[in-house]
Design a protein around this motif. Structure first.
Motif, PDB file in Angstrom:
ATOM      1  N   HIS A 103       1.034   6.341  -8.841  1.00  0.00           N
ATOM      2  CA  HIS A 103       0.557   7.215  -7.769  1.00  0.00           C
ATOM      3  C   HIS A 103       0.938   8.674  -8.060  1.00  0.00           C
ATOM      4  O   HIS A 103       0.132   9.578  -7.865  1.00  0.00           O
ATOM      5  CB  HIS A 103       1.130   6.749  -6.425  1.00  0.00           C
ATOM      6  CG  HIS A 103       0.559   7.467  -5.259  1.00  0.00           C
ATOM      7  ND1 HIS A 103      -0.724   7.254  -4.802  1.00  0.00           N
ATOM      8  CD2 HIS A 103       1.097   8.415  -4.451  1.00  0.00           C
ATOM      9  CE1 HIS A 103      -0.948   8.041  -3.764  1.00  0.00           C
ATOM     10  NE2 HIS A 103       0.129   8.755  -3.526  1.00  0.00           N
ATOM     11  N   LYS A 151       0.841  -1.188   0.000  1.00  0.00           N
ATOM     12  CA  LYS A 151       0.000   0.000   0.000  1.00  0.00           C
ATOM     13  C   LYS A 151       0.884   1.250   0.000  1.00  0.00           C
ATOM     14  O   LYS A 151       1.792   1.379   0.816  1.00  0.00           O
ATOM     15  CB  LYS A 151      -0.885  -0.010   1.237  1.00  0.00           C
ATOM     16  CG  LYS A 151      -1.810   1.173   1.324  1.00  0.00           C
ATOM     17  CD  LYS A 151      -2.659   1.115   2.567  1.00  0.00           C
ATOM     18  CE  LYS A 151      -3.499   2.373   2.631  1.00  0.00           C
ATOM     19  NZ  LYS A 151      -4.190   2.493   3.895  1.00  0.00           N
ATOM     20  N   ARG A 195       1.589   4.903   0.962  1.00  0.00           N
ATOM     21  CA  ARG A 195       1.131   5.798   2.026  1.00  0.00           C
ATOM     22  C   ARG A 195       2.069   6.992   2.108  1.00  0.00           C
ATOM     23  O   ARG A 195       3.211   6.943   1.662  1.00  0.00           O
ATOM     24  CB  ARG A 195       1.056   5.077   3.366  1.00  0.00           C
ATOM     25  CG  ARG A 195       2.397   4.616   3.900  1.00  0.00           C
ATOM     26  CD  ARG A 195       2.278   4.043   5.300  1.00  0.00           C
ATOM     27  NE  ARG A 195       3.551   3.550   5.780  1.00  0.00           N
ATOM     28  CZ  ARG A 195       4.492   4.297   6.340  1.00  0.00           C
ATOM     29  NH1 ARG A 195       4.322   5.593   6.501  1.00  0.00           N
ATOM     30  NH2 ARG A 195       5.623   3.751   6.762  1.00  0.00           N
ATOM     31  N   ARG A 196       1.555   8.067   2.665  1.00  0.00           N
ATOM     32  CA  ARG A 196       2.361   9.272   2.861  1.00  0.00           C
ATOM     33  C   ARG A 196       3.352   9.015   3.990  1.00  0.00           C
ATOM     34  O   ARG A 196       2.985   8.464   5.029  1.00  0.00           O
ATOM     35  CB  ARG A 196       1.463  10.451   3.206  1.00  0.00           C
ATOM     36  CG  ARG A 196       2.224  11.756   3.302  1.00  0.00           C
ATOM     37  CD  ARG A 196       1.635  12.742   2.385  1.00  0.00           C
ATOM     38  NE  ARG A 196       2.493  13.911   2.248  1.00  0.00           N
ATOM     39  CZ  ARG A 196       2.049  15.062   1.844  1.00  0.00           C
ATOM     40  NH1 ARG A 196       0.779  15.219   1.546  1.00  0.00           N
ATOM     41  NH2 ARG A 196       2.863  16.078   1.700  1.00  0.00           N
ATOM     42  N   TRP A 214       6.233   9.633  -0.393  1.00  0.00           N
ATOM     43  CA  TRP A 214       5.317   8.495  -0.437  1.00  0.00           C
ATOM     44  C   TRP A 214       6.142   7.232  -0.319  1.00  0.00           C
ATOM     45  O   TRP A 214       7.212   7.122  -0.932  1.00  0.00           O
ATOM     46  CB  TRP A 214       4.511   8.521  -1.737  1.00  0.00           C
ATOM     47  CG  TRP A 214       3.734   9.791  -1.853  1.00  0.00           C
ATOM     48  CD1 TRP A 214       4.150  10.965  -2.423  1.00  0.00           C
ATOM     49  CD2 TRP A 214       2.444  10.057  -1.310  1.00  0.00           C
ATOM     50  NE1 TRP A 214       3.180  11.925  -2.279  1.00  0.00           N
ATOM     51  CE2 TRP A 214       2.127  11.393  -1.597  1.00  0.00           C
ATOM     52  CE3 TRP A 214       1.519   9.277  -0.617  1.00  0.00           C
ATOM     53  CZ2 TRP A 214       0.922  11.972  -1.219  1.00  0.00           C
ATOM     54  CZ3 TRP A 214       0.323   9.855  -0.242  1.00  0.00           C
ATOM     55  CH2 TRP A 214       0.024  11.184  -0.544  1.00  0.00           C
ATOM     56  N   LYS A 252       5.825   9.772   7.138  1.00  0.00           N
ATOM     57  CA  LYS A 252       5.735  10.605   8.338  1.00  0.00           C
ATOM     58  C   LYS A 252       7.155  10.846   8.858  1.00  0.00           C
ATOM     59  O   LYS A 252       8.097  10.144   8.474  1.00  0.00           O
ATOM     60  CB  LYS A 252       4.920   9.887   9.411  1.00  0.00           C
ATOM     61  CG  LYS A 252       3.518   9.473   8.964  1.00  0.00           C
ATOM     62  CD  LYS A 252       2.849   8.592   9.990  1.00  0.00           C
ATOM     63  CE  LYS A 252       3.477   7.236   9.908  1.00  0.00           C
ATOM     64  NZ  LYS A 252       2.708   6.101  10.237  1.00  0.00           N
TER      65      LYS A 252
END
Length: 124
Positions: A109, A20, A22-23, A63, A25
């Motif tokens: 993406h 997956k 995902r952004r 990402w 962090k």
């Protein structure tokens, strides 16, 4: 008799191994540093301070895809966002996660984000 060789995975099989997107962090910073060390020559690696600034920049987005077989990340995409353009600044996949379509997934993406942001063009 020759041993049978494994068939190259089909496009559908490669797609099923995708993780997956995902952004990233700030808590991903150690894993991003590790991925950069695994993927880039020394002179291409960003410093921790530079990555920290980039992760919190309103002009950049990071990402990632988590590694499916170990702790850490398998892939990273860094984008710069301009008023009419989205720039792919960096993209990499860990050597032990290559061949599963993660880079392709991240590029799809990036294209999706560029369309959502109404960018007129993308650059590498």
């Amino acid at each position: 008799m020759a041993k049978p060789t494994a068939a190259k995975p089909s496009k559908a099989e490669r797609k099923s191994s995708h993780g997956k997107v995902r952004r990233a962090k700030l808590t991903d910073l150690p894993a991003i540093l590790q991925l950069e060390q695994e993927s880039f020559q020394d002179y291409r690696q960003a410093s921790p301070a530079s990555l920290r600034r980039s992760l919190t920049s309103k002009h950049q987005s990071f990402w990632v895809i988590d590694h499916p077989n170990r702790k850490g990340l398998s892939s990273l995409l860094v984008l710069w966002h301009f008023p009419k353009r989205t720039r792919v600044y960096d993209i990499c996949t860990a050597p032990d996660a290559r061949g599963h379509g993660h880079g392709y997934q991240l590029m799809l993406h990036a294209e999706k984000l560029a369309r959502q942001q109404k960018a007129e063009w993308m650059s590498l």
